[in-house]
Design an enzyme around this catalytic site. Structure first.
Site, PDB file in Angstrom:
ATOM      1  N   CYS A  74      -3.458   1.678   6.638  1.00 33.66           N
ATOM      2  CA  CYS A  74      -3.758   1.075   7.940  1.00 33.66           C
ATOM      3  C   CYS A  74      -4.283   2.131   8.907  1.00 33.66           C
ATOM      4  O   CYS A  74      -5.161   1.858   9.703  1.00 33.66           O
ATOM      5  CB  CYS A  74      -2.511   0.413   8.501  1.00 33.66           C
ATOM      6  SG  CYS A  74      -1.105   1.516   8.561  1.00 33.66           S
ATOM      7  N   GLU A  77       3.356  -4.524  12.342  1.00 37.30           N
ATOM      8  CA  GLU A  77       2.460  -3.388  12.096  1.00 37.30           C
ATOM      9  C   GLU A  77       1.297  -3.935  11.282  1.00 37.30           C
ATOM     10  O   GLU A  77       1.441  -4.173  10.083  1.00 37.30           O
ATOM     11  CB  GLU A  77       3.168  -2.291  11.287  1.00 37.30           C
ATOM     12  CG  GLU A  77       4.449  -1.762  11.893  1.00 37.30           C
ATOM     13  CD  GLU A  77       4.214  -0.763  13.009  1.00 37.30           C
ATOM     14  OE1 GLU A  77       3.050  -0.558  13.415  1.00 37.30           O
ATOM     15  OE2 GLU A  77       5.200  -0.207  13.485  1.00 37.30           O
ATOM     16  N   LEU A  78       0.161  -4.144  11.935  1.00 32.02           N
ATOM     17  CA  LEU A  78      -0.935  -4.834  11.250  1.00 32.02           C
ATOM     18  C   LEU A  78      -2.097  -3.883  10.964  1.00 32.02           C
ATOM     19  O   LEU A  78      -1.908  -2.684  10.871  1.00 32.02           O
ATOM     20  CB  LEU A  78      -1.334  -6.067  12.055  1.00 32.02           C
ATOM     21  CG  LEU A  78      -0.150  -6.978  12.435  1.00 32.02           C
ATOM     22  CD1 LEU A  78      -0.592  -8.155  13.273  1.00 32.02           C
ATOM     23  CD2 LEU A  78       0.612  -7.463  11.204  1.00 32.02           C
ATOM     24  N   ASN A 118       0.804  -1.237   0.000  1.00 31.78           N
ATOM     25  CA  ASN A 118       0.000   0.000   0.000  1.00 31.78           C
ATOM     26  C   ASN A 118       0.833   1.282   0.000  1.00 31.78           C
ATOM     27  O   ASN A 118       0.461   2.266  -0.627  1.00 31.78           O
ATOM     28  CB  ASN A 118      -1.064  -0.015   1.102  1.00 31.78           C
ATOM     29  CG  ASN A 118      -0.513  -0.078   2.480  1.00 31.78           C
ATOM     30  OD1 ASN A 118       0.647  -0.415   2.678  1.00 31.78           O
ATOM     31  ND2 ASN A 118      -1.337   0.244   3.463  1.00 31.78           N
ATOM     32  N   SER A 143      -1.281  -7.909   6.943  1.00 33.27           N
ATOM     33  CA  SER A 143      -2.528  -8.396   7.528  1.00 33.27           C
ATOM     34  C   SER A 143      -2.267  -9.213   8.796  1.00 33.27           C
ATOM     35  O   SER A 143      -1.137  -9.658   9.041  1.00 33.27           O
ATOM     36  CB  SER A 143      -3.247  -9.268   6.502  1.00 33.27           C
ATOM     37  OG  SER A 143      -2.424 -10.371   6.185  1.00 33.27           O
ATOM     38  N   GLU A 170     -12.000  -4.327   9.436  1.00 31.21           N
ATOM     39  CA  GLU A 170     -11.323  -3.255   8.708  1.00 31.21           C
ATOM     40  C   GLU A 170     -11.840  -3.223   7.268  1.00 31.21           C
ATOM     41  O   GLU A 170     -11.832  -4.241   6.585  1.00 31.21           O
ATOM     42  CB  GLU A 170      -9.814  -3.517   8.708  1.00 31.21           C
ATOM     43  CG  GLU A 170      -9.024  -2.507   7.918  1.00 31.21           C
ATOM     44  CD  GLU A 170      -7.512  -2.793   7.910  1.00 31.21           C
ATOM     45  OE1 GLU A 170      -7.122  -3.970   7.879  1.00 31.21           O
ATOM     46  OE2 GLU A 170      -6.741  -1.819   7.933  1.00 31.21           O
ATOM     47  N   HIS A 187       9.093  -8.168  -0.439  1.00 30.53           N
ATOM     48  CA  HIS A 187       8.010  -7.208  -0.662  1.00 30.53           C
ATOM     49  C   HIS A 187       6.747  -7.942  -1.126  1.00 30.53           C
ATOM     50  O   HIS A 187       6.797  -9.127  -1.476  1.00 30.53           O
ATOM     51  CB  HIS A 187       8.458  -6.184  -1.720  1.00 30.53           C
ATOM     52  CG  HIS A 187       7.948  -4.800  -1.455  1.00 30.53           C
ATOM     53  ND1 HIS A 187       6.727  -4.554  -0.868  1.00 30.53           N
ATOM     54  CD2 HIS A 187       8.488  -3.564  -1.691  1.00 30.53           C
ATOM     55  CE1 HIS A 187       6.547  -3.247  -0.761  1.00 30.53           C
ATOM     56  NE2 HIS A 187       7.596  -2.613  -1.227  1.00 30.53           N
ATOM     57  N   ALA A 188       5.627  -7.237  -1.136  1.00 31.19           N
ATOM     58  CA  ALA A 188       4.377  -7.839  -1.608  1.00 31.19           C
ATOM     59  C   ALA A 188       4.535  -8.239  -3.077  1.00 31.19           C
ATOM     60  O   ALA A 188       5.210  -7.556  -3.854  1.00 31.19           O
ATOM     61  CB  ALA A 188       3.231  -6.861  -1.444  1.00 31.19           C
ATOM     62  N   SER A 189       3.874  -9.335  -3.443  1.00 29.14           N
ATOM     63  CA  SER A 189       4.106  -9.922  -4.776  1.00 29.14           C
ATOM     64  C   SER A 189       3.596  -9.047  -5.918  1.00 29.14           C
ATOM     65  O   SER A 189       3.980  -9.258  -7.069  1.00 29.14           O
ATOM     66  CB  SER A 189       3.447 -11.301  -4.856  1.00 29.14           C
ATOM     67  OG  SER A 189       4.141 -12.189  -4.019  1.00 29.14           O
TER      68      SER A 189
HETATM   69  P1  NAP Z   1      -0.695  -9.173   3.447  1.00 29.26           P
HETATM   70  O1  NAP Z   1      -1.399 -10.079   2.548  1.00 29.26           O
HETATM   71  O2  NAP Z   1      -0.474  -9.573   4.836  1.00 29.26           O
HETATM   72  O3  NAP Z   1       0.692  -8.809   2.732  1.00 29.26           O
HETATM   73  C1  NAP Z   1       1.713  -8.131   3.399  1.00 29.26           C
HETATM   74  C2  NAP Z   1       3.024  -8.854   3.161  1.00 29.26           C
HETATM   75  O4  NAP Z   1       3.016 -10.097   3.867  1.00 29.26           O
HETATM   76  C3  NAP Z   1       3.292  -9.197   1.711  1.00 29.26           C
HETATM   77  O5  NAP Z   1       4.655  -9.076   1.439  1.00 29.26           O
HETATM   78  C4  NAP Z   1       2.851 -10.652   1.628  1.00 29.26           C
HETATM   79  O6  NAP Z   1       3.462 -11.361   0.575  1.00 29.26           O
HETATM   80  C5  NAP Z   1       3.311 -11.155   2.956  1.00 29.26           C
HETATM   81  N1  NAP Z   1       2.630 -12.360   3.414  1.00 29.26           N
HETATM   82  C6  NAP Z   1       1.381 -12.781   3.124  1.00 29.26           C
HETATM   83  N2  NAP Z   1       1.118 -13.909   3.776  1.00 29.26           N
HETATM   84  C7  NAP Z   1       2.221 -14.241   4.481  1.00 29.26           C
HETATM   85  C8  NAP Z   1       2.556 -15.297   5.354  1.00 29.26           C
HETATM   86  N3  NAP Z   1       1.711 -16.262   5.650  1.00 29.26           N
HETATM   87  N4  NAP Z   1       3.783 -15.299   5.911  1.00 29.26           N
HETATM   88  C9  NAP Z   1       4.650 -14.311   5.670  1.00 29.26           C
HETATM   89  N5  NAP Z   1       4.398 -13.289   4.823  1.00 29.26           N
HETATM   90  C10 NAP Z   1       3.192 -13.245   4.256  1.00 29.26           C
HETATM   91  O7  NAP Z   1      -1.367  -7.760   3.579  1.00 29.26           O
HETATM   92  P2  NAP Z   1      -2.211  -6.967   2.531  1.00 29.26           P
HETATM   93  O8  NAP Z   1      -3.599  -7.472   2.580  1.00 29.26           O
HETATM   94  O9  NAP Z   1      -1.526  -6.915   1.228  1.00 29.26           O
HETATM   95  O10 NAP Z   1      -2.098  -5.503   3.196  1.00 29.26           O
HETATM   96  C11 NAP Z   1      -3.133  -4.911   3.849  1.00 29.26           C
HETATM   97  C12 NAP Z   1      -3.049  -5.050   5.365  1.00 29.26           C
HETATM   98  O11 NAP Z   1      -1.837  -4.473   5.858  1.00 29.26           O
HETATM   99  C13 NAP Z   1      -4.146  -4.262   6.025  1.00 29.26           C
HETATM  100  O12 NAP Z   1      -4.697  -4.993   7.089  1.00 29.26           O
HETATM  101  C14 NAP Z   1      -3.452  -3.019   6.531  1.00 29.26           C
HETATM  102  O13 NAP Z   1      -4.114  -2.357   7.571  1.00 29.26           O
HETATM  103  C15 NAP Z   1      -2.122  -3.552   6.904  1.00 29.26           C
HETATM  104  N6  NAP Z   1      -1.130  -2.470   6.964  1.00 29.26           N
HETATM  105  C16 NAP Z   1      -0.662  -2.077   8.191  1.00 29.26           C
HETATM  106  C17 NAP Z   1       0.216  -1.032   8.299  1.00 29.26           C
HETATM  107  C18 NAP Z   1       0.759  -0.592   9.641  1.00 29.26           C
HETATM  108  O14 NAP Z   1       1.748   0.144   9.678  1.00 29.26           O
HETATM  109  N7  NAP Z   1       0.191  -1.000  10.751  1.00 29.26           N
HETATM  110  C19 NAP Z   1       0.660  -0.388   7.150  1.00 29.26           C
HETATM  111  C20 NAP Z   1       0.171  -0.808   5.918  1.00 29.26           C
HETATM  112  C21 NAP Z   1      -0.726  -1.867   5.850  1.00 29.26           C
HETATM  113  P3  NAP Z   1       2.643 -11.730  -0.759  1.00 29.26           P
HETATM  114  O15 NAP Z   1       2.267 -10.451  -1.394  1.00 29.26           O
HETATM  115  O16 NAP Z   1       3.636 -12.507  -1.538  1.00 29.26           O
HETATM  116  O17 NAP Z   1       1.455 -12.534  -0.337  1.00 29.26           O
END
Ligand code: NAP
Length: 455
Positions: free
Chosen positions: A262, A228-229, A131, A207, A360, A155-157
């Site tokens: 987030c 940071e979720l 994001n 997440s 969320e 990084h995210a894919s």
């Molecule tokens: P996500 O699916 O969790 O992806 C974030 C990162 O984690 C990506 O690099 C992803 O890789 C990786 N990932 C996914 N599953 C994993 C696993 N089982 N083990 C290790 N790594 C894994 O998150 P998203 O849905 O893209 O992002 C949105 C979420 O992030 C929202 O809930 C948002 O609030 C939160 N967020 C929080 C903050 C903060 O500072 N608190 C900031 C920004 C976003 P892949 O892409 O390869 O799956």
């Protein structure tokens, strides 16, 4: 998920990338470890110079980097430019302040000399989201590298070009090769990486499931993590608030990054006495928002980053409506348009006892709630599994004191939207995660805080 650049404004796949083979990952780990042994000996002055140069490259080439971001994840181009500028700011902040943050601290005891010494840990793995594809990485990298650690980025894919560009920037800035490397791998590979002795700690922004998975793997191997979720932050407006400013800030706070932040305000908790007026004013502003091409100067909201995010949001809105919530504006995808465009949406009368009220919403959807008084406002604000950053609006001093004291969150902003600032710690409580980034607290997360006693 495939590692690819898919333009979210058109749905077109622009480039795909092969994930690294295990042998390639091993070679990068080996290089990172070898580099660390040398890099930890470099001076603050050298690291500062390289980080200042990183900031210079970011400033000079911001148009190129912003273009990659907009193309890969759909944020408006103007906000992508601002993001690159903020990355330069955090680099300069740590280049200037890290030597003070990490200087030995003498502590008076009955020793002849006792002090605290901060030392690097080694390789830190950073798992980052799409994001804020530059900001999230630089706010990790700037303090970690100044402390003498080396970084591996997963990084995210969906943002591989951003990931590769960041490694390139840091290398071109003069940091020794291997200090910061990108691993193009899927999320499922991360848990196994944590078993490698050379990786000393990890940070993840993303997440809850991803955070829980990384924390579980790290726990098994006794390694520190910062998480940071997500969040569903409250934006509380009480009777004495300056309404016009509160409403216009509410729009910005909800729509930042096409609604995918987030710390975006997600639940608007409004005092009953001003709720009708607030709703009317908010609706009027939502009606003027322009959704469309993220590269266009006058666009307020671009597409959502991925089809999954888009479908999940649409599903959440449907569930809310099926359970009695009312849509004031929006509530569906933009008609007759390819890409992941969702209309700016306001929902009210969400049943408080339904789980959807505590979820969320990661997109341009505002949830409106009415409360009788400050007690109800605080109760509703806290009645959620998350606790990232709360925004509260009032001009009553007693109310300010109560909101600051009683809201369960990593940050409370009074009469302002929640934002990150290199000078202030950033992070959450409850299911929003733990640990802090930025400021002095951020740089102390990944160091050995060594106690030294000389008799
Ligand atoms: P996500 O699916 O969790 O992806 C974030 C990162 O984690 C990506 O690099 C992803 O890789 C990786 N990932 C996914 N599953 C994993 C696993 N089982 N083990 C290790 N790594 C894994 O998150 P998203 O849905 O893209 O992002 C949105 C979420 O992030 C929202 O809930 C948002 O609030 C939160 N967020 C929080 C903050 C903060 O500072 N608190 C900031 C920004 C976003 P892949 O892409 O390869 O799956």
């Amino acid at each position: 998920m495939a590692i690819a650049t898919i333009n979210p404004a058109t749905g077109e796949t622009l480039q795909t990338f092969l994930p690294l083979e295990d042998g390639e990952v091993a070679a990068k780990l080996e290089l990172a470890q070898r580099t660390f042994e040398q890099y930890r000996q470099t001076s603050f002055q050298e690291r500062s110079q390289w980080l200042q140069q990183t900031a210079n490259i970011l400033d000079k080439e911001k148009a190129d980097f912003a273009k990659i971001m907009t193309l890969e994840m759909g944020k408006t181009y103007k906000s992508a430019i601002a993001e690159v500028e903020k990355c330069a700011l955090v680099c300069r902040y740590y280049a200037e302040n890290a030597p003070d943050f990490l200087a030995d601290v003498t502590v008076k005891t009955d020793a002849s000399h006792s002090f605290i010494k901060y030392q690097p840990l080694g390789i830190i793995l950073a798992v980052m989201p799409w994001n804020f594809p530059f900001w999230q990485v630089f706010r990790f990298a700037a303090p970690a590298l100044m402390a003498g650690n080396v970084g591996l980025l997963k990084h995210a894919s969906n943002v591989p070009q951003c990931a590769l560009a960041i490694e390139d920037i840091i290398t071109r800035a003069g940091f020794p090769p291997g200090v910061f490397q990108t691993l193009l791998i899927g999320g499922s590979k991360v848990a196994n990486l944590m078993a490698d002795d050379r990786i000393k700690a990890a940070t993840l922004t993303g997440s809850e499931p991803a955070g829980a998975s990384l924390a579980a793997a790290s726990g098994q191997h006794i390694k520190k993590t910062v998480l940071e979720l997500g969040g569903s932050d409250p934006f509380i407006v009480l009777e004495t608030a300056e309404l016009e400013l509160a409403v216009s800030t509410a729009v910005t706070a909800r729509m930042i990054n096409n609604g995918q932040s987030c710390i975006a305000a997600k639940r608007f908790i409004i005092a009953e006495t001003i709720a009708d007026k607030f709703e009317k004013m908010l609706l009027a502003k939502f009606q003027t928002l322009k959704v469309g091409d993220p590269f266009a100067e006058d666009t307020d909201i671009g597409p959502l980053a991925t089809v999954d995010i888009f479908q999940e949001l649409d599903q959440q809105v449907k569930i809310a409506v099926e359970n009695g919530a009312k849509i004031i504006i929006g509530g569906s995808a933009l008609k007759n348009q390819p890409g992941n465009f969702y209309q700016p949406t306001i929902i009210k009368d969400i049943p408080l006892n339904h789980p959807i009220a505590k979820e969320e919403f990661f997109g341009p959807v505002a949830l409106l709630f009415r409360v009788a008084n400050i007690d109800e406002a605080i109760k509703l604000a806290n009645d959620i599994p998350f606790g990232l950053g709360a925004s509260a609006w009032t001009n009553n001093e007693q109310e300010k004191t109560r909101l600051i004291a009683e809201i369960e969150a990593g940050a409370v902003f009074i009469n302002s939207m929640v934002k990150s600032d290199p000078r202030l710690p950033f992070g959450g409580i409850k299911r929003s995660g733990y640990g802090r980034e930025l400021s002095i607290q951020g740089i102390h997360e990944f160091v050995n805080i060594k106690t030294v006693w000389v008799s």
